[in-house]
Write a protein that holds these residues in place. Structure first.
Motif, PDB file in Angstrom:
ATOM      1  N   GLY A   1       0.813  -1.211   0.000  1.00  0.00           N
ATOM      2  CA  GLY A   1       0.000   0.000   0.000  1.00  0.00           C
ATOM      3  C   GLY A   1       0.848   1.263   0.000  1.00  0.00           C
ATOM      4  N   LYS A   2       2.163   1.106  -0.117  1.00  0.00           N
ATOM      5  CA  LYS A   2       3.062   2.267  -0.151  1.00  0.00           C
ATOM      6  C   LYS A   2       3.440   2.584  -1.596  1.00  0.00           C
ATOM      7  N   GLY A   3       4.149   3.705  -1.775  1.00  0.00           N
ATOM      8  CA  GLY A   3       4.609   4.056  -3.108  1.00  0.00           C
ATOM      9  C   GLY A   3       5.978   3.446  -3.382  1.00  0.00           C
ATOM     10  N   VAL A   4       6.244   3.192  -4.656  1.00  0.00           N
ATOM     11  CA  VAL A   4       7.583   2.762  -5.073  1.00  0.00           C
ATOM     12  C   VAL A   4       8.083   3.808  -6.063  1.00  0.00           C
ATOM     13  N   ARG A   5       9.284   4.375  -5.813  1.00  0.00           N
ATOM     14  CA  ARG A   5       9.846   5.334  -6.761  1.00  0.00           C
ATOM     15  C   ARG A   5      11.170   4.784  -7.278  1.00  0.00           C
TER      16      ARG A   5
ATOM     17  N   LYS B   1       1.359   2.757  -5.940  1.00  0.00           N
ATOM     18  CA  LYS B   1       1.754   3.021  -7.333  1.00  0.00           C
ATOM     19  C   LYS B   1       3.265   2.938  -7.477  1.00  0.00           C
ATOM     20  N   VAL B   2       3.698   2.624  -8.697  1.00  0.00           N
ATOM     21  CA  VAL B   2       5.129   2.671  -9.016  1.00  0.00           C
ATOM     22  C   VAL B   2       5.353   3.882  -9.920  1.00  0.00           C
ATOM     23  N   VAL B   3       6.178   4.811  -9.452  1.00  0.00           N
ATOM     24  CA  VAL B   3       6.480   6.019 -10.232  1.00  0.00           C
ATOM     25  C   VAL B   3       7.940   5.953 -10.675  1.00  0.00           C
ATOM     26  N   MET B   4       8.159   6.177 -11.955  1.00  0.00           N
ATOM     27  CA  MET B   4       9.531   6.156 -12.467  1.00  0.00           C
ATOM     28  C   MET B   4       9.965   7.558 -12.870  1.00  0.00           C
TER      29      MET B   4
END
Lengths: 339, 339
Positions: B240-244, B314-317
């Motif tokens: 449930g956390k973000g991945v950057r 979400k995964v943000v690149m």
């Protein structure tokens, strides 16, 4: 006579008989065998993990997928549980690997998975890990299922053909041939109407009772592909001793006998999926039957023969009319995709 | 947009992405889940057997069967070993289930089994139980292999997404996309000539080194079907956390990048079979890279990103040109039969 393979896999290589044995012995084992654990068995006892664990795998490709008495889903649970039970291990955990053909109806998948769940609950096992693959239309036949299983050995008894000696008695837990005959009859090409269903079931409850014989219990096997003919020949081959059985002692349901007659199939070569063949010490046959007692899984259980020093490595059957003949190992081409 | 299934299995259901997740979640798990062990994972830790054991299963349907850097045999050993390694378990025992198509050349079978044996020796595992089935011509595509595996947990560390917190760092053990791209290129329809081979290998040696981080190691995953895009999205979804992640930090071999460009395939969505994605505690990324050190399996290992509280699930690149975009979960239809 087995067909020449011309360097290719033949359907008979999958029948569980002589040809399967040859494929595994000639092509697979020479590459894999590292000596420590011998030829790849149906089920193996693993040491070095703190408690004694039995481990097995089985792929299911039965056709048709649904047959009287079960479907590929329930069969995939029972088959793997039964391999563990025949190691003397209580089945505990299963894995589930599905290979699906593109276009396979989700409704059928749901029905199969529902059967898997019900069979697992009934057998007291948990399905704990899984994998699902899909291949394009035409690259598989609906669904193939692999289950592997882990069981726990609850006694120090190690079942092995090496424990078998002359005079030991052979029992079967009930009428033979039902699964093979039910699957054959449910194929589209046959339109006979018999009241006959697969015996597919987990036989751990029977194995558990027989383990009470202590070291009087020598060997257990579920006579699947190739039927009791394959299992009895396996006992003869692996011990180098003779096996003598009495035809009239081997239980066969009337409907199975009638269907076998019409289809020209030997019921002793037809698969079973809820039966057990046990070798017990001399004089212990009736005690074994007593232990199986009133279990509904052991209806018509019987002592069917014994281990002899005559006819080494052969299975001899005393026939209905009092003669004797060799019960040959099935070559394997007779009943493809029976499990 | 994913295709409508109209109540049938679609090829995309096997791609390892969103559609696979939906099939498992909607059709399979509701029937099987008994609560105790949660949804069927790649690999599960079994208790109650005296020592802590990890257990997994995987079926292999890769096409073509032979590709630069390996074949379905070596892949079937590495894939299962790697699922165990990602549980933090040393792979010890494998089962081997073969489904063969009638007519399959024995020479190819021999070559595949030889690769299985070599891969098992290399990975330090024993193949201890097996099963072989044959289906009629047209009912399978040459050979399908199922391996299941048992490993032993040698530390008390239990890897889980639930250990992951903000600031944790994400590493990948080397260049991504090599397996997927090698298999795609070896399909008959492509005739490009790239110096590119599958990374298929057992990554237990890398996992073993990372376990030295103790509870600084949170999570391990081998980014197979769906590539690192699937793995990173799995981390985001399960925590449930973000991945950057930073695009320029993610290692991609030049040949993979070039092939990806021509084929229009995102290398981050292409399968890996000898790589590991690890989540480690804040500030431990460089220590992790130090532990991987000079292992030839960890060439170009890198810290590629971190866990954030922004952009939950979400995964943000951060892109090459400094912008940012969502790295979506592959829908699954892109690369069928990649493993």
């Amino acid at each position: 006579m087995p067909k020449k393979s011309n360097g290719r896999v033949l359907l008979g290589h999958g029948g569980g008989g002589k040809m399967t044995g040859r494929l595994i012995r000639d092509v697979i084992l020479p590459r894999l065998d590292r000596g420590a654990l011998g030829p790849l068995p149906d089920s193996v006892v693993l040491n070095g993990l703190g408690s004694s664990i039995a481990y097995t795998t089985d792929s299911f490709v039965v056709s048709p997928l649904f047959f009287p008495g079960g479907n590929i889903g329930s069969l995939s649970v029972h088959g793997t549980c039964n391999d563990l039970a025949c190691s003397g291990a209580r089945p505990l955990f299963l894995s589930l690997g599905l290979i699906l053909e593109e276009g396979f109806p989700l409704e059928q998948l749901d029905s199969i998975v529902t059967s898997i769940a019900a069979a697992a609950d009934d057998a007291g096992v948990q399905i704990v890990t899984g994998d699902t693959k899909v291949v394009p239309k035409g690259s598989a036949d609906g669904i193939f299922i692999n289950t592997s299983g882990i069981g726990k050995l609850e006694t120090d008894i190690r079942l092995s053909p090496s424990c078998i000696v002359e005079g030991d008695e052979i029992i079967v837990s009930g009428p033979v041939g039902n699964h093979g005959m039910a699957v054959m009859l449910s194929r589209a090409e046959f339109s006979f109407d018999f009241d006959l269903k697969s015996d597919s079931a987990s036989i751990w409850p029977l194995a558990e009772r027989l383990l009470e014989l202590g070291d009087g219990l020598k060997f257990l096997r579920d006579p699947t592909r190739g039927g009791i003919a394959a299992t009895l020949n396996e006992i003869a081959a692996s011990t180098g001793k003779g096996v003598r059985v009495t035809e009239t002692a081997i239980p066969v349901d009337e409907s199975v006998a009638a269907a076998a007659e019409i289809l020209g199939i030997d019921p002793f070569q037809a698969a079973n999926e809820g039966k057990i063949v046990a070798v017990v010490g001399k004089g212990l046959g009736s005690k074994a039957l007593e232990l199986l007692g009133d279990s509904p899984l052991a209806r018509d259980a019987a002592v069917i023969g014994e281990i002899t020093t005559t006819n080494p490595s052969k299975v001899v059957m005393i026939t209905r009319i009092g003669g004797s003949r060799i019960m040959a190992e099935p070559s394997g081409e007779l009943l493809p995709r029976i499990c």
